[in-house]
Design a protein around this motif. Structure first.
Motif, mmCIF file in Angstrom:
data_model
loop_
_atom_site.group_PDB
_atom_site.id
_atom_site.type_symbol
_atom_site.label_atom_id
_atom_site.label_comp_id
_atom_site.label_asym_id
_atom_site.label_seq_id
_atom_site.Cartn_x
_atom_site.Cartn_y
_atom_site.Cartn_z
ATOM 1 N N LYS A 84 -6.546 11.381 -5.440
ATOM 2 C CA LYS A 84 -6.375 10.781 -4.115
ATOM 3 C C LYS A 84 -5.315 9.696 -4.240
ATOM 4 O O LYS A 84 -5.397 8.841 -5.109
ATOM 5 C CB LYS A 84 -7.702 10.176 -3.652
ATOM 6 C CG LYS A 84 -7.651 9.421 -2.352
ATOM 7 C CD LYS A 84 -7.620 10.360 -1.201
ATOM 8 C CE LYS A 84 -7.733 9.600 0.111
ATOM 9 N NZ LYS A 84 -7.746 10.464 1.238
ATOM 10 N N PHE A 85 -4.290 9.753 -3.366
ATOM 11 C CA PHE A 85 -3.275 8.701 -3.326
ATOM 12 C C PHE A 85 -3.372 8.011 -1.977
ATOM 13 O O PHE A 85 -3.385 8.657 -0.935
ATOM 14 C CB PHE A 85 -1.865 9.273 -3.518
ATOM 15 C CG PHE A 85 -0.804 8.199 -3.547
ATOM 16 C CD1 PHE A 85 -0.654 7.394 -4.662
ATOM 17 C CD2 PHE A 85 0.020 7.988 -2.458
ATOM 18 C CE1 PHE A 85 0.311 6.396 -4.697
ATOM 19 C CE2 PHE A 85 0.985 6.995 -2.479
ATOM 20 C CZ PHE A 85 1.133 6.196 -3.604
ATOM 21 N N ILE A 86 -3.448 6.700 -2.011
ATOM 22 C CA ILE A 86 -3.531 5.907 -0.784
ATOM 23 C C ILE A 86 -2.273 5.056 -0.693
ATOM 24 O O ILE A 86 -2.094 4.130 -1.496
ATOM 25 C CB ILE A 86 -4.774 5.000 -0.789
ATOM 26 C CG1 ILE A 86 -6.033 5.858 -0.951
ATOM 27 C CG2 ILE A 86 -4.833 4.155 0.472
ATOM 28 C CD1 ILE A 86 -7.272 5.078 -1.280
ATOM 29 N N PRO A 87 -1.360 5.376 0.246
ATOM 30 C CA PRO A 87 -0.162 4.546 0.411
ATOM 31 C C PRO A 87 -0.558 3.160 0.936
ATOM 32 O O PRO A 87 -1.431 3.040 1.789
ATOM 33 C CB PRO A 87 0.673 5.287 1.454
ATOM 34 C CG PRO A 87 0.018 6.600 1.668
ATOM 35 C CD PRO A 87 -1.380 6.510 1.157
ATOM 36 N N LEU A 88 0.069 2.139 0.385
ATOM 37 C CA LEU A 88 -0.214 0.762 0.783
ATOM 38 C C LEU A 88 1.080 -0.023 0.939
ATOM 39 O O LEU A 88 2.089 0.311 0.318
ATOM 40 C CB LEU A 88 -1.061 0.048 -0.284
ATOM 41 C CG LEU A 88 -2.459 0.567 -0.548
ATOM 42 C CD1 LEU A 88 -3.052 -0.139 -1.763
ATOM 43 C CD2 LEU A 88 -3.350 0.351 0.660
ATOM 44 N N SER A 89 1.017 -1.081 1.725
ATOM 45 C CA SER A 89 2.136 -2.020 1.759
ATOM 46 C C SER A 89 2.097 -2.831 0.460
ATOM 47 O O SER A 89 1.111 -2.792 -0.281
ATOM 48 C CB SER A 89 1.987 -2.961 2.959
ATOM 49 O OG SER A 89 0.849 -3.787 2.782
ATOM 50 N N THR A 90 3.156 -3.570 0.192
ATOM 51 C CA THR A 90 3.171 -4.421 -0.999
ATOM 52 C C THR A 90 2.008 -5.407 -0.946
ATOM 53 O O THR A 90 1.331 -5.651 -1.945
ATOM 54 C CB THR A 90 4.511 -5.172 -1.100
ATOM 55 O OG1 THR A 90 5.559 -4.207 -1.139
ATOM 56 C CG2 THR A 90 4.567 -6.033 -2.343
ATOM 57 N N HIS A 91 1.761 -5.962 0.220
ATOM 58 C CA HIS A 91 0.653 -6.903 0.405
ATOM 59 C C HIS A 91 -0.684 -6.219 0.104
ATOM 60 O O HIS A 91 -1.550 -6.786 -0.567
ATOM 61 C CB HIS A 91 0.689 -7.444 1.839
ATOM 62 C CG HIS A 91 -0.255 -8.563 2.091
ATOM 63 N ND1 HIS A 91 -0.077 -9.818 1.569
ATOM 64 C CD2 HIS A 91 -1.421 -8.595 2.800
ATOM 65 C CE1 HIS A 91 -1.080 -10.583 1.959
ATOM 66 N NE2 HIS A 91 -1.901 -9.862 2.710
#
Length: 100
Positions: A84-91
């Motif tokens: 599972k890959f969860i894209p996130l912002s840098t924050h």
């Protein structure tokens, strides 16, 4: 200790090592920021962070090093895993790392 990371979710699919590594390369080339979870129940788990083209581990004693090449052998040895890959912002990535 049980956590939310100890379950297999419906959105996860079991993949072989070659598929996982190809997927990781595509994430690396796109320089997508986020968290990757590889899980093989009941307790074989890897959590990797991706930031600016580099894979990193949030745990000091985890799979050794921040470079993709050092992860290839480890992933190949583990065999098929749910991913599972969860894209996130840098924050969001910073908060994820703090939670780990």
């Amino acid at each position: 200790m049980e956590t939310i990371f100890d379950d297999v979710f419906a959105s996860e699919q079991r993949r072989g090592p070659s598929e996982i590594l190809a997927w990781m390369r595509s994430i690396q080339e796109a320089q997508t920021t986020g968290v990757l979870r590889l899980f093989n129940p009941p307790d074989d788990r890897m959590i990797l962070h991706h930031y600016r083209g580099k894979w990193m581990t949030p745990y000091p004693n985890s799979v050794g090093g921040a470079v993709f090449e050092s992860l290839e052998d480890e992933i190949t040895k583990k065999g098929d895993m749910y991913l599972k890959f969860i894209p996130l912002s840098t924050h969001g990535l910073i908060h994820s790392n703090l939670l780990m």
